[in-house]
Design a protein around this motif. Structure first.
Motif, PDB file in Angstrom:
ATOM      1  N   ILE A   1       0.810  -1.122  -0.039  1.00 41.55           N
ATOM      2  CA  ILE A   1       0.092  -0.074  -0.051  1.00 41.55           C
ATOM      3  C   ILE A   1       0.989   1.214   0.028  1.00 41.55           C
ATOM      4  N   LYS A   2       0.897   2.055  -0.987  1.00 36.07           N
ATOM      5  CA  LYS A   2       1.520   3.133  -1.410  1.00 36.07           C
ATOM      6  C   LYS A   2       1.394   4.260  -0.026  1.00 36.07           C
ATOM      7  N   THR A   3       2.084   5.158   0.025  1.00 40.16           N
ATOM      8  CA  THR A   3       2.105   6.251   1.330  1.00 40.16           C
ATOM      9  C   THR A   3       0.609   7.074   0.990  1.00 40.16           C
ATOM     10  N   PRO A   4       0.386   7.593  -0.041  1.00 40.87           N
ATOM     11  CA  PRO A   4      -0.666   8.460  -0.088  1.00 40.87           C
ATOM     12  C   PRO A   4      -2.071   7.478   0.222  1.00 40.87           C
ATOM     13  N   LEU A   5      -2.146   6.372  -0.535  1.00 39.96           N
ATOM     14  CA  LEU A   5      -3.235   5.578   0.137  1.00 39.96           C
ATOM     15  C   LEU A   5      -3.317   5.115   1.355  1.00 39.96           C
ATOM     16  N   ARG A   6      -2.290   4.975   2.034  1.00 41.31           N
ATOM     17  CA  ARG A   6      -2.072   4.393   3.292  1.00 41.31           C
ATOM     18  C   ARG A   6      -2.631   5.600   4.249  1.00 41.31           C
ATOM     19  N   ARG A   7      -2.156   6.658   3.941  1.00 38.32           N
ATOM     20  CA  ARG A   7      -2.386   7.867   4.784  1.00 38.32           C
ATOM     21  C   ARG A   7      -3.907   8.061   4.839  1.00 38.32           C
ATOM     22  N   GLU A   8      -4.753   7.656   3.673  1.00 45.26           N
ATOM     23  CA  GLU A   8      -6.194   8.232   3.475  1.00 45.26           C
ATOM     24  C   GLU A   8      -6.674   6.905   4.361  1.00 45.26           C
ATOM     25  N   LEU A   9      -6.233   5.559   3.971  1.00 47.25           N
ATOM     26  CA  LEU A   9      -6.903   4.475   5.090  1.00 47.25           C
ATOM     27  C   LEU A   9      -6.708   4.793   6.459  1.00 47.25           C
ATOM     28  N   SER A  10      -5.463   5.331   6.953  1.00 41.42           N
ATOM     29  CA  SER A  10      -5.160   5.898   8.365  1.00 41.42           C
ATOM     30  C   SER A  10      -6.385   6.971   8.579  1.00 41.42           C
ATOM     31  N   LYS A  11      -6.704   7.784   7.715  1.00 40.62           N
ATOM     32  CA  LYS A  11      -7.642   8.836   8.247  1.00 40.62           C
ATOM     33  C   LYS A  11      -8.934   8.215   8.550  1.00 40.62           C
ATOM     34  N   ARG A  12      -9.457   7.265   7.588  1.00 41.36           N
ATOM     35  CA  ARG A  12     -10.587   6.606   7.699  1.00 41.36           C
ATOM     36  C   ARG A  12     -10.798   5.711   8.803  1.00 41.36           C
ATOM     37  N   LEU A  13      -9.426   5.073   9.367  1.00 40.38           N
ATOM     38  CA  LEU A  13      -9.719   4.104  10.393  1.00 40.38           C
ATOM     39  C   LEU A  13      -9.907   5.068  11.606  1.00 40.38           C
ATOM     40  N   PHE A  14      -9.388   6.306  11.806  1.00 41.24           N
ATOM     41  CA  PHE A  14      -9.350   6.978  12.975  1.00 41.24           C
ATOM     42  C   PHE A  14     -10.772   7.417  13.140  1.00 41.24           C
ATOM     43  N   ARG A  15     -11.196   7.822  11.756  1.00 42.99           N
ATOM     44  CA  ARG A  15     -12.904   8.471  11.653  1.00 42.99           C
ATOM     45  C   ARG A  15     -13.697   7.602  12.118  1.00 42.99           C
ATOM     46  N   GLU A  16     -13.554   6.364  11.800  1.00 41.80           N
ATOM     47  CA  GLU A  16     -14.685   5.184  12.032  1.00 41.80           C
ATOM     48  C   GLU A  16     -14.510   4.584  13.299  1.00 41.80           C
ATOM     49  N   GLN A  17     -13.015   4.502  13.918  1.00 44.72           N
ATOM     50  CA  GLN A  17     -12.719   3.772  14.906  1.00 44.72           C
ATOM     51  C   GLN A  17     -12.599   4.828  16.294  1.00 44.72           C
ATOM     52  N   GLY A  18     -12.188   5.905  16.071  1.00 45.61           N
ATOM     53  CA  GLY A  18     -11.887   6.857  17.145  1.00 45.61           C
ATOM     54  C   GLY A  18     -10.493   6.503  17.678  1.00 45.61           C
ATOM     55  N   ILE A  19     -10.216   7.309  18.613  1.00 48.35           N
ATOM     56  CA  ILE A  19      -8.744   6.908  19.294  1.00 48.35           C
ATOM     57  C   ILE A  19      -8.970   5.882  20.481  1.00 48.35           C
ATOM     58  N   PRO A  20      -8.447   4.906  20.543  1.00 50.98           N
ATOM     59  CA  PRO A  20      -8.623   3.855  21.639  1.00 50.98           C
ATOM     60  C   PRO A  20      -8.093   4.648  22.889  1.00 50.98           C
ATOM     61  N   GLU A  21      -8.858   4.472  23.937  1.00 55.24           N
ATOM     62  CA  GLU A  21      -8.544   4.549  25.285  1.00 55.24           C
ATOM     63  C   GLU A  21      -7.223   4.098  25.824  1.00 55.24           C
ATOM     64  N   ASP A  22      -7.078   2.713  25.396  1.00 55.09           N
ATOM     65  CA  ASP A  22      -5.965   1.689  25.638  1.00 55.09           C
ATOM     66  C   ASP A  22      -4.924   1.883  24.631  1.00 55.09           C
ATOM     67  N   TRP A  23      -4.807   2.839  23.861  1.00 54.47           N
ATOM     68  CA  TRP A  23      -3.970   3.064  22.703  1.00 54.47           C
ATOM     69  C   TRP A  23      -2.704   2.321  22.801  1.00 54.47           C
ATOM     70  N   ASP A  24      -1.915   2.268  23.976  1.00 55.25           N
ATOM     71  CA  ASP A  24      -0.579   1.679  24.168  1.00 55.25           C
ATOM     72  C   ASP A  24      -0.665   0.279  23.856  1.00 55.25           C
ATOM     73  N   VAL A  25      -1.789  -0.472  24.240  1.00 57.43           N
ATOM     74  CA  VAL A  25      -2.131  -1.667  23.687  1.00 57.43           C
ATOM     75  C   VAL A  25      -2.150  -2.030  22.224  1.00 57.43           C
ATOM     76  N   VAL A  26      -2.906  -1.005  21.715  1.00 56.46           N
ATOM     77  CA  VAL A  26      -2.816  -1.060  20.174  1.00 56.46           C
ATOM     78  C   VAL A  26      -1.667  -0.831  19.556  1.00 56.46           C
ATOM     79  N   VAL A  27      -0.856  -0.067  19.762  1.00 54.76           N
ATOM     80  CA  VAL A  27       0.394   0.295  19.263  1.00 54.76           C
ATOM     81  C   VAL A  27       1.158  -0.912  19.136  1.00 54.76           C
ATOM     82  N   ARG A  28       1.270  -1.748  20.487  1.00 58.60           N
ATOM     83  CA  ARG A  28       1.745  -3.148  20.808  1.00 58.60           C
ATOM     84  C   ARG A  28       1.337  -4.093  19.653  1.00 58.60           C
TER      85      ARG A  28
END
Length: 220
Positions: A38-65
């Motif tokens: 997935i090239k960078t421009p598309l990945r950035r769009e997908l990332s924005k969509r992910l945060f838009r749909e899922q929000g920022i998880p409270e246990d974000w450090d778990v998700v990062v790992r």
């Protein structure tokens, strides 16, 4: 059982996997990691969509790992996007997470972000952390932590601790590692935008690799 945010990321990104582009992306990163393609421009769009749909998880450090543990490199990039979203929530305890990420699946594409943004933010918010980490990282055997010590002030500009920067460079200046020589030059080149005279004088008075010297003086 993985976090719902992680599951959503896997579902979203695997649907866009492209084997034709994955090969060249893997080659560019010296075949250190598999890619979904997935090239960078598309990945950035997908990332924005992910945060838009899922929000920022409270246990974000778990998700990062969890994202970091997945094999394809794009998931580490999503983890970095998440770290950017939550950087105002950093506490001193998150330095351990930063070290873990820097020393796991290490390559310049993730380490440089973690150094200048994650660690840079932590050290700006909690300067006492520098005292407990900087020397330890420099004297340790992990090249990527040494690179982090050289780069964490990249965005500090006039808030740069010049004495610390120059001392760190002096400690590392004899290294034969390409990524250390490059980091020395990069940190000096960036600081030269704020204090060109100090950088020029330091380079004149310090014996360093030609690569570091060229990088440091590139715009002077």
């Amino acid at each position: 059982m993985s976090h719902s945010f992680t599951d959503a990321a896997v579902l979203l990104l695997t649907a866009q996997a492209n084997r034709d582009t994955a090969g060249p992306m893997e080659a560019y990163m010296k075949n250190q990691f598999p890619f979904l393609g997935i090239k960078t421009p598309l990945r950035r769009e997908l990332s924005k969509r992910l945060f838009r749909e899922q929000g920022i998880p409270e246990d974000w450090d778990v998700v990062v790992r969890e994202l970091w543990s997945l094999p394809e490199r794009e998931y580490q990039y999503i983890a970095l996007d998440l770290l950017e979203k939550v950087k105002k929530r950093f506490t001193p305890e998150h330095l351990e997470l930063a070290e873990e990420l820097i020393t796991t699946k290490s390559w310049w594409d993730t380490v440089d972000y973690l150094a200048s943004h994650t660690v840079g933010t932590l050290f700006r918010l909690y300067p006492t952390l520098i005292l407990t980490s900087n020397e330890h990282w420099l004297e340790g055997s992990n090249m990527w932590l040494q690179r982090t010590a050289l780069l964490f002030q990249l965005s500090y500009k006039d808030k740069t601790n010049q004495e610390l920067l120059f001392n760190n460079i002096r400690f590392c200046v004899g290294s034969k590692e390409f990524f250390i020589q490059k980091a020395i030059g990069w940190s000096l080149r960036e600081y030269a935008k704020t204090n060109p005279d100090a950088v020029r004088h330091f380079v004149e008075m310090t014996s360093m690799a030609n690569l570091s010297r060229r990088e440091a003086l590139k715009h002077l």
